[in-house]
Design a protein around this motif. Structure first.
Motif, PDB file in Angstrom:
ATOM      1  N   LEU A 197       1.705   5.922   0.511  1.00 50.41           N
ATOM      2  CA  LEU A 197       2.091   4.686   1.202  1.00 50.41           C
ATOM      3  C   LEU A 197       1.253   4.444   2.455  1.00 50.41           C
ATOM      4  O   LEU A 197       1.082   3.300   2.883  1.00 50.41           O
ATOM      5  N   GLY A 198       0.723   5.495   3.035  1.00 47.41           N
ATOM      6  CA  GLY A 198      -0.164   5.352   4.185  1.00 47.41           C
ATOM      7  C   GLY A 198       0.483   4.617   5.333  1.00 47.41           C
ATOM      8  O   GLY A 198       1.570   4.988   5.806  1.00 47.41           O
ATOM      9  N   LEU A 204       6.726  -1.091  -1.509  1.00 45.69           N
ATOM     10  CA  LEU A 204       7.144  -0.601  -2.821  1.00 45.69           C
ATOM     11  C   LEU A 204       5.934   0.072  -3.464  1.00 45.69           C
ATOM     12  O   LEU A 204       4.857  -0.532  -3.565  1.00 45.69           O
ATOM     13  N   LEU A 205       6.092   1.312  -3.899  1.00 47.23           N
ATOM     14  CA  LEU A 205       4.978   2.046  -4.499  1.00 47.23           C
ATOM     15  C   LEU A 205       4.918   1.727  -5.994  1.00 47.23           C
ATOM     16  O   LEU A 205       5.820   2.090  -6.757  1.00 47.23           O
ATOM     17  N   ALA A 231       2.275  -1.188  -2.452  1.00 49.20           N
ATOM     18  CA  ALA A 231       1.176  -0.220  -2.384  1.00 49.20           C
ATOM     19  C   ALA A 231       0.843   0.147  -3.824  1.00 49.20           C
ATOM     20  O   ALA A 231       1.679   0.745  -4.513  1.00 49.20           O
ATOM     21  N   LEU A 232      -0.325  -0.246  -4.293  1.00 48.83           N
ATOM     22  CA  LEU A 232      -0.712  -0.067  -5.692  1.00 48.83           C
ATOM     23  C   LEU A 232      -1.608   1.151  -5.852  1.00 48.83           C
ATOM     24  O   LEU A 232      -2.632   1.281  -5.169  1.00 48.83           O
ATOM     25  N   VAL A 233      -1.221   2.057  -6.762  1.00 44.57           N
ATOM     26  CA  VAL A 233      -2.063   3.211  -7.075  1.00 44.57           C
ATOM     27  C   VAL A 233      -2.429   3.152  -8.554  1.00 44.57           C
ATOM     28  O   VAL A 233      -1.614   2.782  -9.399  1.00 44.57           O
ATOM     29  N   VAL A 234      -3.678   3.499  -8.849  1.00 50.50           N
ATOM     30  CA  VAL A 234      -4.201   3.467 -10.209  1.00 50.50           C
ATOM     31  C   VAL A 234      -4.727   4.855 -10.539  1.00 50.50           C
ATOM     32  O   VAL A 234      -5.600   5.382  -9.842  1.00 50.50           O
ATOM     33  N   ALA A 251      -6.071  -1.545  -3.889  1.00 52.53           N
ATOM     34  CA  ALA A 251      -5.464  -0.439  -4.642  1.00 52.53           C
ATOM     35  C   ALA A 251      -6.121   0.892  -4.300  1.00 52.53           C
ATOM     36  O   ALA A 251      -7.286   0.946  -3.912  1.00 52.53           O
ATOM     37  N   GLN A 252      -5.355   1.958  -4.462  1.00 55.44           N
ATOM     38  CA  GLN A 252      -5.912   3.302  -4.367  1.00 55.44           C
ATOM     39  C   GLN A 252      -6.235   3.787  -5.769  1.00 55.44           C
ATOM     40  O   GLN A 252      -5.329   3.894  -6.610  1.00 55.44           O
ATOM     41  N   LEU A 253      -7.498   4.068  -6.055  1.00 58.59           N
ATOM     42  CA  LEU A 253      -7.904   4.619  -7.344  1.00 58.59           C
ATOM     43  C   LEU A 253      -7.982   6.137  -7.192  1.00 58.59           C
ATOM     44  O   LEU A 253      -8.864   6.656  -6.488  1.00 58.59           O
TER      45      LEU A 253
END
Length: 378
Positions: A197-198, A204-205, A231-234, A251-253
């Motif tokens: 989340l930083g 919302l994760l 917070a988007l993670v891929v 996004a965080q890849l």
């Protein structure tokens, strides 16, 4: 034939490729080892052994538009030689395409029973990559392969309908299992959530897990990546990785994750999203459900069977980014609904262990062996 079976598995894909085909083949080999059977694997890539069984490397070539993926280009004669040496009771052909086509021919010439696993929508794959004439060629290849084998196992009702439309006979439903111990809500790690989340601890994760490839339609996540509420993670790798860094700048890849690290990432999510409409099953959605995470996925292909719409998540109109975002917004705006769906998600996969799924596979093996033996006797 003794109770212990001799199974030759021919797979279009294996390690180090991480995808649904590889993961299913790994689980089948592990189950065969645990239950006292004998097996060999033929694949374009992989270690020399897996689960104590030899891995025979087929000749192959890299796809020009997908350099990370190697397709098998083995000859029928060489595959026939493998079968004559190993003397399998049954040949298991995983997600057949070029290599699987030759394996089906070789087994047919030798009178060996065959079970093919329909796991890749070749027609949809060709359409997405815009290969000239590719969809028609893929339909012909799919029909040719699956009419050669004794039984085709499809993972979902949508896949069975696809095969019926191609006039493929001898089909049956064989879904995918999930590791209910590895993928579990108890894997949720507050420290990992803080890192992901930083500087947006109240966001919302939202996460995606899978290959980063054109047919996955990951551009549908662009709106979520730009929305400060999320917070988007891929998670994953593939030919689209560099393009997605510009398409999804927010996004965080995280790259390809395995084992406990992957399980903890699933469990850390508030919502799981999937975008591709050509999934024959959608194993990553099932792993998210097992982790107690509501799923938002297309109303197409495998997710129709995997995700209980309105109970463990939502199904949106395929290709519609606005519809996808609307359902994510519903879950973001209603914490109690999200919690209720999280509990329902875990319950919805309670009976889908790999042990039960692979025991059913052994039943299919024995069925085709018995039918072929009956024909010979007659």
């Amino acid at each position: 034939m003794t109770d212990a079976l001799r199974v030759l598995i021919v797979s279009e894909s294996f390690l180090p490729q991480v995808n649904g085909v590889t993961n299913s083949v790994r689980r089948v080999l592990e189950h065969l080892a645990a239950t006292g059977h004998h097996a060999e694997l033929v694949a374009p890539t992989g270690p020399d052994t897996y689960a104590g069984f030899p891995v025979r490397h087929a000749r192959g070539a890299h796809l020009p538009f997908y350099r990370d993926f190697k397709i098998g280009l083995e000859t029928t004669a060489r595959l026939r030689a493998v079968m004559l040496r190993f003397r399998p009771d049954v040949v298991h052909i995983a997600s057949p395409a070029t290599l699987g086509h030759q394996a089906a021919r070789a087994a047919g010439e030798l009178g060996i029973p065959t079970v093919a696993i329909y796991q890749t929508d070749l027609v949809g794959f060709a359409e997405r990559y815009d290969v000239p004439g590719g969809a028609r060629a893929a339909a012909r290849l799919t029909r040719r392969i699956h009419t050669r084998v004794d039984r085709t196992l499809a993972p979902s009702t949508a896949s069975l309908a696809q095969l019926a439309a191609l006039d493929v006979p001898g089909t049956a439903l064989w879904p995918r299992g999930v590791d209910l111990e590895q993928f579990h809500p108890g894997r949720r790690d507050p420290a990992l959530r803080v890192r992901l989340l930083g500087d947006r601890p109240d966001a919302l994760l939202v996460g995606y897990v899978g290959r980063l490839a054109p047919e996955k339609e990951l551009e549908l996540l662009a709106g979520l990546a730009e929305d400060p509420r999320y917070a988007l993670v891929v998670v994953g790798g593939g030919p689209e990785e560099q393009r997605l860094r510009s398409v999804l700048p927010g996004a965080q890849l995280l790259g390809v994750l395995h084992g406990d690290e992957l399980a903890a990432t699933y469990a850390a999510l508030d919502v799981f999203v999937h975008t591709g409409r050509h999934e024959t099953y959608c194993q990553s959605a099932q792993e998210a459900l097992a982790s107690g995470v509501p799923v938002v996925a297309p109303r197409a292909g495998g997710p129709i069977d995997v995700v209980a719409d309105g109970e463990a998540g939502f199904l949106y109109r395929p290709g519609d980014a606005t519809d996808l975002a609307t359902y994510v917004d519903v879950l973001a705006s209603h914490p109690l609904l999200r919690r209720r769906m999280a509990l329902a998600a875990r319950r919805s996969v309670a009976g889908r262990s790999w042990t039960s799924v692979n025991d059913a596979l052994l039943g299919h093996y024995r069925d085709v062996i018995d039918v072929r033996a009956g024909r010979r006797a007659a």
